[in-house]
Design a protein around this motif. Structure first.
Motif, mmCIF file in Angstrom:
data_model
loop_
_atom_site.group_PDB
_atom_site.id
_atom_site.type_symbol
_atom_site.label_atom_id
_atom_site.label_comp_id
_atom_site.label_asym_id
_atom_site.label_seq_id
_atom_site.Cartn_x
_atom_site.Cartn_y
_atom_site.Cartn_z
ATOM 1 N N PHE A 1 -24.645 -7.758 6.281
ATOM 2 C CA PHE A 1 -23.486 -7.912 7.157
ATOM 3 C C PHE A 1 -22.351 -6.988 6.746
ATOM 4 C CE2 PHE A 1 -19.889 -9.986 5.133
ATOM 5 C CZ PHE A 1 -20.437 -10.474 3.967
ATOM 6 N N TYR A 2 -22.213 -6.725 5.442
ATOM 7 C CA TYR A 2 -21.157 -5.818 4.994
ATOM 8 C C TYR A 2 -21.437 -4.393 5.460
ATOM 9 C CZ TYR A 2 -18.681 -2.643 1.893
ATOM 10 O OH TYR A 2 -17.930 -1.606 1.402
ATOM 11 N N ARG A 3 -22.678 -3.939 5.325
ATOM 12 C CA ARG A 3 -23.005 -2.571 5.738
ATOM 13 C C ARG A 3 -22.880 -2.410 7.245
ATOM 14 N NH1 ARG A 3 -27.615 -3.422 2.659
ATOM 15 N NH2 ARG A 3 -29.005 -2.648 4.294
ATOM 16 N N ARG A 4 -23.115 -3.479 8.001
ATOM 17 C CA ARG A 4 -22.928 -3.410 9.450
ATOM 18 C C ARG A 4 -21.445 -3.397 9.821
ATOM 19 N NH1 ARG A 4 -27.721 -4.806 12.314
ATOM 20 N NH2 ARG A 4 -29.361 -5.688 10.976
ATOM 21 N N ALA A 5 -20.635 -4.097 9.044
ATOM 22 C CA ALA A 5 -19.202 -4.193 9.357
ATOM 23 C C ALA A 5 -18.407 -2.993 8.855
ATOM 24 C CB ALA A 5 -18.623 -5.475 8.756
ATOM 25 N N LEU A 6 -18.926 -2.273 7.848
ATOM 26 C CA LEU A 6 -18.163 -1.208 7.201
ATOM 27 C C LEU A 6 -17.668 -0.129 8.166
ATOM 28 C CD1 LEU A 6 -17.046 -0.082 4.574
ATOM 29 C CD2 LEU A 6 -19.234 1.076 4.208
ATOM 30 N N PRO A 7 -18.472 0.364 9.120
ATOM 31 C CA PRO A 7 -17.935 1.384 10.043
ATOM 32 C C PRO A 7 -16.719 0.901 10.817
ATOM 33 C CG PRO A 7 -20.337 1.301 10.186
ATOM 34 C CD PRO A 7 -19.918 0.122 9.363
ATOM 35 N N GLY A 8 -16.720 -0.365 11.221
ATOM 36 C CA GLY A 8 -15.574 -0.901 11.938
ATOM 37 C C GLY A 8 -14.364 -1.065 11.053
ATOM 38 N N LEU A 9 -14.583 -1.478 9.797
ATOM 39 C CA LEU A 9 -13.474 -1.585 8.848
ATOM 40 C C LEU A 9 -12.808 -0.225 8.638
ATOM 41 C CD1 LEU A 9 -15.177 -3.856 6.143
ATOM 42 C CD2 LEU A 9 -13.578 -4.586 7.919
ATOM 43 N N ASN A 10 -13.638 0.795 8.453
ATOM 44 C CA ASN A 10 -13.102 2.134 8.228
ATOM 45 C C ASN A 10 -12.392 2.676 9.466
ATOM 46 O OD1 ASN A 10 -13.987 2.319 5.562
ATOM 47 N ND2 ASN A 10 -15.972 3.138 6.137
ATOM 48 N N ALA A 11 -12.986 2.460 10.638
ATOM 49 C CA ALA A 11 -12.381 2.967 11.881
ATOM 50 C C ALA A 11 -11.030 2.317 12.140
ATOM 51 C CB ALA A 11 -13.318 2.721 13.060
ATOM 52 N N ALA A 12 -10.936 1.016 11.881
ATOM 53 C CA ALA A 12 -9.652 0.337 12.054
ATOM 54 C C ALA A 12 -8.628 0.855 11.053
ATOM 55 C CB ALA A 12 -9.831 -1.172 11.894
ATOM 56 N N GLY A 13 -9.068 1.139 9.830
ATOM 57 C CA GLY A 13 -8.166 1.720 8.835
ATOM 58 C C GLY A 13 -7.623 3.066 9.280
ATOM 59 N N VAL A 14 -8.483 3.883 9.897
ATOM 60 C CA VAL A 14 -8.019 5.164 10.436
ATOM 61 C C VAL A 14 -6.990 4.934 11.543
ATOM 62 C CG1 VAL A 14 -8.714 7.227 11.710
ATOM 63 C CG2 VAL A 14 -10.135 6.382 9.829
ATOM 64 N N GLY A 15 -7.229 3.920 12.379
ATOM 65 C CA GLY A 15 -6.269 3.600 13.433
ATOM 66 C C GLY A 15 -4.904 3.242 12.880
ATOM 67 N N LEU A 16 -4.882 2.530 11.757
ATOM 68 C CA LEU A 16 -3.611 2.177 11.129
ATOM 69 C C LEU A 16 -2.874 3.423 10.643
ATOM 70 C CD1 LEU A 16 -4.559 -0.985 9.026
ATOM 71 C CD2 LEU A 16 -3.699 -0.858 11.363
ATOM 72 N N ILE A 17 -3.620 4.388 10.130
ATOM 73 C CA ILE A 17 -2.986 5.629 9.673
ATOM 74 C C ILE A 17 -2.434 6.409 10.854
ATOM 75 C CG2 ILE A 17 -3.400 7.837 8.523
ATOM 76 C CD1 ILE A 17 -5.468 6.449 6.792
ATOM 77 N N ILE A 18 -3.194 6.458 11.954
ATOM 78 C CA ILE A 18 -2.705 7.166 13.146
ATOM 79 C C ILE A 18 -1.449 6.490 13.685
ATOM 80 C CG2 ILE A 18 -3.265 7.820 15.520
ATOM 81 C CD1 ILE A 18 -6.196 8.006 14.639
ATOM 82 N N ALA A 19 -1.426 5.158 13.664
ATOM 83 C CA ALA A 19 -0.225 4.439 14.107
ATOM 84 C C ALA A 19 0.963 4.802 13.220
ATOM 85 C CB ALA A 19 -0.473 2.934 14.075
ATOM 86 N N SER A 20 0.713 4.970 11.930
ATOM 87 C CA SER A 20 1.812 5.340 11.023
ATOM 88 C C SER A 20 2.348 6.724 11.343
ATOM 89 C CB SER A 20 1.332 5.276 9.569
ATOM 90 O OG SER A 20 0.501 6.370 9.236
ATOM 91 N N VAL A 21 1.475 7.621 11.832
ATOM 92 C CA VAL A 21 1.944 8.954 12.215
ATOM 93 C C VAL A 21 2.973 8.859 13.339
ATOM 94 C CG1 VAL A 21 1.271 11.172 13.218
ATOM 95 C CG2 VAL A 21 -0.170 10.110 11.475
ATOM 96 N N PHE A 22 2.674 8.045 14.364
ATOM 97 C CA PHE A 22 3.614 7.884 15.471
ATOM 98 C C PHE A 22 4.903 7.210 14.999
ATOM 99 C CE2 PHE A 22 -0.346 8.398 17.848
ATOM 100 C CZ PHE A 22 0.054 9.261 18.861
ATOM 101 N N SER A 23 4.775 6.162 14.196
ATOM 102 C CA SER A 23 5.964 5.456 13.706
ATOM 103 C C SER A 23 6.851 6.385 12.885
ATOM 104 C CB SER A 23 5.550 4.253 12.856
ATOM 105 O OG SER A 23 4.813 3.324 13.599
#
Length: 334
Positions: free
Chosen positions: A259-281
């Motif tokens: 379950f962790y290996r299946r969830a990891l791509p989504g965890l990483n993608a959401a983390g990238v989204g947080l960084i992109i949001a910080s760019v706009f902020s």
């Protein structure tokens, strides 16, 4: 007409030199964060699903920049790829052989569990005291902000910047006149954005920015700078260090869980989204401290190309940004 022009020139002459340097350095700092976001997005958001997760995380994190938003978005991203993987009957990639060495480091399981329990206990006590005491000491407030932030961050140092800005820069908004720094703010907007550019140019992780903020907060509150530096630095770094060494004894087994290996791509993608949001902020925030907004955007664009494509020396680009800020002010640019 002549009077208004004279008034504008008089206002510009009173702008401190540090402000114009800050505008240029802040633009470069945001460009460096944008370059990091671009690199991570290219690696971790290469599929349609991860791209959608990253986009959704960006929108949510930007619109609701609350402390609880970030871990919730990360968890939702992992749940999406976990569910999608089971639905499509995909086989998750096997663990990398290089990860095998992890199990030989760190503490044993009992010690690791104790360390994580200490982290959680400190977090709970800190948050409870900070929210229930009628007049908590300012040092406790500083520790609570940085320890809480360090405990919930996922996705890299860039994610922490908008959260810290919300907590350490107190703003007052007065209708159409807009928002400005409160007189009792811990750190001013100019100091915050100048620090971003400086921290990006220095060696070491971006979390070292906390030491700079701590020193500023302490001096503004009448304390010796080292008091704020230690509280902010250990508060932000401490949770990550304790969690890393606490989890390592369990990592050899945990990394094999499907379950962790299946969830990891989504965890990483959401983390990238947080960084992109910080760019706009950070972009819109840095413009608020600039006296030549259009020029600041141009400086940021030039800095992004210099860092991301030309791979120029980052400290030199930060210095160049400050120089361009002075030039823009001297020429009266917009």
């Amino acid at each position: 007409m002549v009077g208004s022009v004279h008034h504008r020139e008089e206002q510009e002459s009173r702008i401190p030199c540090s402000f114009v340097v800050t505008a240029g350095v802040a633009a470069v700092g945001v460009a460096l964060v944008a370059s990091a976001a671009k690199g991570m997005a290219g690696k971790l958001c290469a599929t349609p699903l991860t791209a959608v997760i990253s986009t959704g995380a960006t929108v949510i994190a930007y619109y609701w920049p609350k402390a609880y938003t970030f871990p919730a978005v990360i968890g939702a991203g992992g749940a999406l790829t976990l569910g999608w993987s089971y639905y499509k009957k995909e086989v998750p990639p096997p663990p990398k052989e290089a990860d095998q060495s992890v199990k030989s480091h760190g503490l044993n399981m009992w010690q690791g569990g104790l360390l994580m329990a200490i982290w959680l206990a400190v977090l709970l006590v800190t948050v409870i005291l900070g929210s229930t005491l009628a007049n908590p000491p300012i040092t406790l407030k500083w520790w609570e902000v940085f320890y809480r932030t360090g405990s919930i961050i996922y996705g890299g140092g860039q994610v922490v910047l908008p959260m810290l800005y919300t907590d350490v820069v107190q703003r007052t908004c007065e209708g159409p006149s807009g928002c400005r720094d409160a007189p009792n703010t811990w750190v001013t907007s100019e100091q915050f954005y100048a620090g971003i550019g400086i921290a990006q140019a220095m060696p070491g992780p971006l979390f070292n920015f906390s030491a700079y903020l701590g020193a500023i907060m302490a001096m503004r509150a009448g304390y010796v700078f080292i008091v704020g530096t230690l509280l902010a630095w250990f508060g932000l770094f401490g949770p990550g260090v304790m969690l890393i060494f606490g989890i390592m004894p369990f990592w050899g087994k945990f990394r094999r869980w499907t379950f962790y290996r299946r969830a990891l791509p989504g965890l990483n993608a959401a983390g990238v989204g947080l960084i992109i949001a910080s760019v706009f902020s950070l972009t819109f925030g840095s413009l608020s401290v600039s006296n030549f907004k259009m020029t600041s955007i141009c400086i940021g664009v030039l800095a992004f190309t210099a860092v991301d494509q030309l791979k120029w020396f980052e400290p030199g680009i930060v210095v160049a940004g400050g120089v361009m800020g002075i030039i823009a002010w001297a020429l009266g640019m917009m």
